[in-house]
Structure formats: C-alpha cells, structure tokens
Scaffold this active site. Sequence first.
Site, PDB file in Angstrom:
ATOM      1  N   CYS A  42     -15.847  41.378  24.025  1.00 57.24           N
ATOM      2  CA  CYS A  42     -15.784  42.600  23.217  1.00 57.24           C
ATOM      3  C   CYS A  42     -14.321  43.030  23.055  1.00 57.24           C
ATOM      4  O   CYS A  42     -13.486  42.773  23.921  1.00 57.24           O
ATOM      5  CB  CYS A  42     -16.591  43.717  23.877  1.00 57.24           C
ATOM      6  SG  CYS A  42     -16.661  45.228  22.877  1.00 57.24           S
ATOM      7  N   ASP A  44     -13.296  45.923  23.283  1.00 54.39           N
ATOM      8  CA  ASP A  44     -13.079  47.097  24.143  1.00 54.39           C
ATOM      9  C   ASP A  44     -11.818  46.953  25.008  1.00 54.39           C
ATOM     10  O   ASP A  44     -11.632  45.932  25.668  1.00 54.39           O
ATOM     11  CB  ASP A  44     -14.320  47.275  25.047  1.00 54.39           C
ATOM     12  CG  ASP A  44     -14.344  48.635  25.726  1.00 54.39           C
ATOM     13  OD1 ASP A  44     -13.390  48.936  26.477  1.00 54.39           O
ATOM     14  OD2 ASP A  44     -15.306  49.378  25.513  1.00 54.39           O
ATOM     15  N   ARG A  46     -11.034  48.148  27.739  1.00 51.33           N
ATOM     16  CA  ARG A  46     -11.214  48.110  29.202  1.00 51.33           C
ATOM     17  C   ARG A  46     -11.626  46.737  29.702  1.00 51.33           C
ATOM     18  O   ARG A  46     -11.756  46.517  30.905  1.00 51.33           O
ATOM     19  CB  ARG A  46     -12.270  49.145  29.605  1.00 51.33           C
ATOM     20  CG  ARG A  46     -11.903  50.562  29.224  1.00 51.33           C
ATOM     21  CD  ARG A  46     -13.105  51.465  29.259  1.00 51.33           C
ATOM     22  NE  ARG A  46     -14.109  51.101  28.256  1.00 51.33           N
ATOM     23  CZ  ARG A  46     -15.267  51.734  28.091  1.00 51.33           C
ATOM     24  NH1 ARG A  46     -15.580  52.741  28.869  1.00 51.33           N
ATOM     25  NH2 ARG A  46     -16.106  51.345  27.150  1.00 51.33           N
ATOM     26  N   HIS A  98     -20.343  43.729  28.161  1.00 53.42           N
ATOM     27  CA  HIS A  98     -20.030  44.699  29.218  1.00 53.42           C
ATOM     28  C   HIS A  98     -20.917  45.922  29.073  1.00 53.42           C
ATOM     29  O   HIS A  98     -21.265  46.328  27.962  1.00 53.42           O
ATOM     30  CB  HIS A  98     -18.553  45.113  29.147  1.00 53.42           C
ATOM     31  CG  HIS A  98     -18.190  45.884  27.917  1.00 53.42           C
ATOM     32  ND1 HIS A  98     -18.050  47.248  27.921  1.00 53.42           N
ATOM     33  CD2 HIS A  98     -17.967  45.498  26.640  1.00 53.42           C
ATOM     34  CE1 HIS A  98     -17.743  47.654  26.700  1.00 53.42           C
ATOM     35  NE2 HIS A  98     -17.684  46.617  25.890  1.00 53.42           N
ATOM     36  N   CYS A 101     -21.062  49.485  26.508  1.00 56.65           N
ATOM     37  CA  CYS A 101     -20.414  48.966  25.295  1.00 56.65           C
ATOM     38  C   CYS A 101     -20.676  49.928  24.125  1.00 56.65           C
ATOM     39  O   CYS A 101     -21.832  50.211  23.789  1.00 56.65           O
ATOM     40  CB  CYS A 101     -20.957  47.576  24.968  1.00 56.65           C
ATOM     41  SG  CYS A 101     -20.197  46.841  23.488  1.00 56.65           S
TER      42      CYS A 101
HETATM   43 CO    CO Z   1     -17.986  46.690  23.904  1.00 53.08          CO
END
Ligand code: CO
Length: 206
Positions: A42, A44, A46, A98, A101
């Site tokens: 992803c 993302d 993090r 994750h 998400c």
């Molecule tokens: Co995500």
Amino acid sequence: MKRHEQLLLENKAWSVEMDQRHPGFFERISKGQEPEFLWIGCADSRVSPSEITQSKPGQLFIHRNVANLVVPGDINLLSVLQYAVEVLKIKHVIVCGHYACGGVKAAMSDASLGLIDTWLANIKQVIGEHEDELDAILDETARCNRLVELNVRAQLMHLAATAIIKNSWKKEQAPVLHGWVFNIADGIIRQHYEMQPGTKAPVDIT
Ligand code: CO
C-alpha cells in the site's frame, strides 16, 4: 531550514553512515540489482517496505498503490511484474496489506471520494465475494481488518491469473506468491496466505 531540505540533509547523513558501516556498499549496488523479492504494498506512509523489514537498497523490488491492488490490465503494475519475474527472476512476490488501511476503509463505506472510487471498486468486488462472512462480523474494526486479509488473498488470485505468472510457473516453477498483513498497532507482519507455483488457490497459513 525548509522541511524538504531536511530530507536532503538526512539523506546525506544516511549516505555517510552507510559508507562507514558497509564499506564499498554503494560501489557494489552501482553494478546492478539482484533482488529476490517483489513487494506489492500500500502507498500508506506508515508501511515503508524497506524500513519495516530492515532491507537495504537492492533487496526489494517495490510496487505500491492505494490498498495494494493487483488490477487486471494495470499496465503500471504489469510492467513491474514482468520485469521482476522475467528479467530479474525474482523468487518471491509478496503482497503486503495492512490493518487500518484507508483505502479498504473507504471501500467499506458508501462515501464518495472522487476519482479514487473507481480504483476502490476493485475492493468492493472482494466485499461482494465475501459478503456473508463480513456481515457476520459486528465490530467495524474487526470487519475492516478481515477485509484487509481477504483483499490480500484476492490479489494473489489476480497475480496467479496473469500470463506473466502462469508462464513463469510453467517454465521456472517460480515465483512463490505470499499474502502478508502488517499490523500498524505492533509493527509485526504476519503471513496469511501462500501460493506455490502451479497451484489453483492460496493456502491459509495463519
Ligand atoms: Co493502505
């Protein structure tokens, strides 16, 4: 100092430190790459693949998008996959989702977010395929987390359906497909699904 200049300063410090701790490192990686893993994750912020697996430059070939999707016909992902499998001969493809998400959460809600709705329609398809199981989970966070897992599983199926993977499985008996989930709450990645070359469906290995 501006925020973006801070990044460049950190980069200089990293470069000096790497060179001190691993003499000749940059000279070695300048010669080429031989990563063993294709990581599909992803976007993302993090979930930084190299950081959470303590991998150095050269170890992971990486493709990231919102909600780590393998969308049939996505020329961007397919180009990465083809290069990774046919040229780099990577031995493992890891799809790592994750919990928490944002993309998966958005797909579960009815809210309209614009262009991204089209992309997230791919997750709505996963929801449709597992409606009974998901509806039976009353807690919203738990339901979302389960969808994260099911979404990873669905992407392994999509990978296995590509001509690139099918051909490679016939010729090379590789790569192995892995479905992992990163838990932001404790920093741990857990294995959930695995697909060996030539198999029809992911095996649950939790
Ligand atoms: Co995500």
